[in-house]
Motif scaffolding. Structure first.
Motif, short mmCIF file in Angstrom:
data_model
loop_
_atom_site.label_atom_id
_atom_site.label_comp_id
_atom_site.label_asym_id
_atom_site.label_seq_id
_atom_site.Cartn_x
_atom_site.Cartn_y
_atom_site.Cartn_z
N LEU A 165 43.33 55.26 54.70
CA LEU A 165 43.34 53.95 55.44
C LEU A 165 42.72 52.98 54.59
O LEU A 165 42.93 51.79 54.37
N ASP A 166 41.27 53.43 54.35
CA ASP A 166 40.38 52.47 53.58
C ASP A 166 41.22 52.30 52.27
O ASP A 166 40.79 50.87 51.64
N GLN A 167 41.77 53.13 51.51
CA GLN A 167 42.50 52.99 50.38
C GLN A 167 43.56 51.85 50.49
O GLN A 167 43.75 51.19 49.64
N LYS A 168 44.21 51.91 51.67
CA LYS A 168 45.45 51.02 51.74
C LYS A 168 44.56 49.57 51.83
O LYS A 168 45.18 48.43 51.23
N ASP A 169 43.65 49.41 52.65
CA ASP A 169 42.91 48.16 52.75
C ASP A 169 42.48 47.63 51.29
O ASP A 169 42.52 46.52 50.99
N PHE A 170 41.83 48.60 50.51
CA PHE A 170 41.51 48.38 49.00
C PHE A 170 42.52 47.73 48.19
O PHE A 170 42.61 46.85 47.41
N ILE A 171 43.70 48.13 48.50
CA ILE A 171 45.00 47.80 47.76
C ILE A 171 45.24 46.19 48.16
O ILE A 171 45.57 45.51 47.20
N ASN A 172 45.11 45.98 49.28
CA ASN A 172 45.29 44.55 49.74
C ASN A 172 44.53 43.80 49.15
O ASN A 172 44.45 42.45 49.03
N LYS A 173 43.14 43.95 49.04
CA LYS A 173 42.05 43.32 48.37
C LYS A 173 42.42 43.04 46.58
O LYS A 173 41.96 42.01 46.02
N ILE A 174 42.99 44.21 46.02
CA ILE A 174 43.25 43.97 44.55
C ILE A 174 44.30 43.60 44.14
O ILE A 174 44.54 43.54 43.15
N LYS A 175 45.44 43.51 45.16
CA LYS A 175 46.71 43.46 45.01
C LYS A 175 47.12 42.32 43.96
O LYS A 175 48.14 42.65 43.09
N ASP A 176 46.71 41.30 43.76
CA ASP A 176 46.88 39.95 43.18
C ASP A 176 46.23 39.98 41.71
O ASP A 176 46.33 38.92 41.12
N SER A 177 45.25 40.85 41.51
CA SER A 177 44.50 41.04 40.35
C SER A 177 45.28 41.30 39.19
O SER A 177 46.20 42.03 39.40
N SER A 178 44.81 40.80 38.00
CA SER A 178 45.78 41.50 36.72
C SER A 178 44.86 42.65 36.24
O SER A 178 45.25 43.16 35.22
N GLU A 285 53.97 39.41 16.64
CA GLU A 285 53.55 39.97 17.80
C GLU A 285 54.14 39.07 18.87
O GLU A 285 54.51 37.99 18.63
N ARG A 286 54.36 39.77 20.10
CA ARG A 286 54.77 39.04 21.39
C ARG A 286 53.96 39.16 22.13
O ARG A 286 53.32 40.20 22.43
N ARG A 287 53.57 38.04 22.90
CA ARG A 287 52.60 37.91 24.37
C ARG A 287 53.47 38.62 25.24
O ARG A 287 54.60 38.27 25.49
N VAL A 288 52.53 39.27 26.16
CA VAL A 288 53.12 39.96 27.36
C VAL A 288 52.13 39.83 28.34
O VAL A 288 51.08 39.86 28.20
N ASP A 289 52.64 39.63 29.43
CA ASP A 289 51.83 39.58 30.73
C ASP A 289 52.09 40.81 31.71
O ASP A 289 53.38 40.81 32.41
N VAL A 290 51.61 41.90 31.47
CA VAL A 290 51.89 43.03 32.27
C VAL A 290 50.65 43.74 33.01
O VAL A 290 49.52 43.99 32.08
N ARG A 291 50.68 43.99 34.17
CA ARG A 291 49.69 44.79 34.67
C ARG A 291 49.98 46.38 34.77
O ARG A 291 50.81 46.81 34.88
N VAL A 292 48.71 46.94 33.93
CA VAL A 292 48.86 48.50 33.93
C VAL A 292 48.32 49.26 34.95
O VAL A 292 47.15 48.83 35.25
N ILE A 293 49.01 50.12 35.41
CA ILE A 293 48.36 51.05 36.46
C ILE A 293 48.82 52.37 35.93
O ILE A 293 49.77 52.89 35.37
#
Length: 467
Positions: A165-178, A285-293
């Motif tokens: 449950l704490d991990q789910k809360d953590f995701i909500n905190k970091i969700k919009d970070s790149s 080269e091509r610029r890309v905007d991608v979040r890597v998980i």
């Protein structure tokens, strides 16, 4: 073909126009139900056919056109806002869905569905309502393109465990970070589920979610898959975007990242640091905007120590980390997950199972679950498949044969025991080879990486080289 949980066509409510172009940017078809053109202008809409897109709309070019971008990326672009200027200088902002058109695995053009954002109310009959049945032919353009979506959300992470449950809360905190996110844990603990949920919780949810298991494809193909190819870069090569380009604006999930070859990890690091990707054989080269998980079954620090992950890449990928909790440490979740899986397979198998027997429940509580939640689901699915339609309880005889397969290896007479010294020697030799390769043959650096004296490493190298 969805964006989150909403159909991407019906999400627009109505459309004002449809435009189709070919790979040269020539307009092949254009219908404007509420014309962007000045109504007082005597233009016949049909006269735009055959003209360049940039000729009809002077402010549109290869860099800002969603139609052009959809062809370049080889993927749909959803709900992008774009300012369109007609030949009289009037600008109207539109909301677009742009789709590449493919034939025989080659992109031959693109189609765009647009909605005028400038009008507050629409006159009756002046727009076309979005009826999904009318647009089924769009879905056949290339079905593979529409599978690049995240299917699970935080609500799909079923738990009563405090850490989870704490991990789910953590995701909500970091969700919009790149910042990159590293998920690690045993097989079956839900790393991909968390990756999906993170993407869908973020402000990238309407953009692509691309997944790739780095251990599932040969090394020589993984590079071209990730970074793309240019025509002529090798025999049979075409201009194809890589996964980074396909994930533009969204997220790229790299599972089993520790299986990626070291030489590719350096190229991945450059993309993460600079935000540019270069296709194989390309000069630009091509610029890309991608979040890597990324994900692995080991802690990223352990991956680095044993030579499976470059040290510099370790620091870049593990800005944010999440450890998946094994099921044996979440006993409170067994009952919840049992109810969930029983309901799921009751619906799909048309069964009416209500519960498990006390004996089965005790087995579940005491089992070590090496396969974690995935193992539990497969065991429930197996039991419900062999249960009769008249039964409403999962009994031990329903799972006995499968449970025996999951028993400890030392209880299985078919398992052969390998001498411990042989196993340790093999692992040691492999780690030494990795360390030497990772440090470019520098014995001192390799010894520090292995945390052994330099002389000890030299002696071991002589030993293994003489064998």
């Amino acid at each position: 073909m969805t964006t989150g949980k909403t159909d991407f066509l019906t999400d627009m409510e109505y459309i004002d126009g449809i435009t189709i172009i070919d790979t040269s940017g020539d307009i092949l078809f254009s219908v404007k139900f509420n014309p962007v053109f000045n109504p007082e202008q005597k233009d016949d809409l049909e006269d735009v056919v055959g003209k360049k897109l940039s000729e009809v709309f002077p402010n549109i070019n290869d860099q800002n056109s969603t139609l052009i971008k959809a062809m370049e990326l080889g993927m749909p672009i959803y709900n992008r806002r774009q300012g369109v200027m007609d030949r009289s200088g009037n600008t109207v902002f539109t909301k677009n869905i742009s789709l590449p058109i493919k034939a025989n695995d080659r992109i031959i053009g693109s189609i765009e569905i647009s909605k005028d954002l400038g009008k507050q109310k629409q006159a009756p009959g002046s727009v076309v309502m979005m009826d999904p049945e009318q647009f089924k032919h769009f879905q056949n353009v290339d079905k593979k393109l529409y599978s690049n979506r995240a299917h699970y959300t935080l609500d799909d992470i079923i738990t009563a465990n405090k850490e989870t449950l704490d991990q789910k809360d953590f995701i909500n905190k970091i969700k919009d970070s790149s910042a990159p996110v590293f998920l690690f844990g045993e097989t079956g603990t839900g790393k991909e589920l968390f990756a999906h949920a993170l993407h869908n919780a973020s402000n990238r949810a309407d953009q692509p979610f691309i997944t790739q298991n780095c251990a599932a494809i040969p090394d020589n193909l993984l590079e071209s898959l990730l970074f793309g190819t240019t025509k002529g870069s090798f025999t049979g090569a075409y201009d194809n975007p890589g996964l980074f380009e396909l994930a533009e604006g969204g997220s790229l999930f790299l599972d089993e990242i520790n299986s990626m070859p070291i030489y590719l990890q350096s190229k991945l690091l450059r993309v993460l640091q600079d935000g540019f990707v270069r296709r194989l054989g390309d000069k630009s080269e091509r610029r890309v905007d991608v979040r890597v998980i990324s994900a692995a079954n080991l802690h990223p620090k352990d991956c680095m120590k044993i030579g499976q992950l470059r040290q510099d890449l370790y620091y870049r990928l593990s800005v944010l980390t999440l450890k998946m909790i094994p099921l044996r440490d979440r006993p409170e979740d067994i009952q919840i997950l049992l109810n969930f899986f029983i309901n799921r397979y009751n619906a799909s198998l048309k069964k009416s199972i209500k519960m498990v027997s006390k004996e089965v429940y005790e087995y579940f509580k005491n089992h070590s679950w090496p396969g974690n939640v995935r193992e539990l689901e497969h065991l429930v699915e197996y039991a419900m498949n062999i249960a009769d339609f008249s039964e409403n309880i999962i009994r031990m005889d329903h799972i006995a044969s499968r449970a025996e397969e999951f028993s400890d290896d030392n209880k299985n007479p078919q398992i052969q025991i390998t001498p411990l010294g042989q196993i340790l020697g093999s692992v040691e030799r492999d780690m030494i080879e990795r360390a030497v390769r990772l440090t470019g043959g520098n014995i001192s650096k390799a010894a520090r990486l292995l945390e052994i004296p330099r002389q000890t490493l030299q002696n071991k190298l002589k030993k293994y080289n003489s064998e």
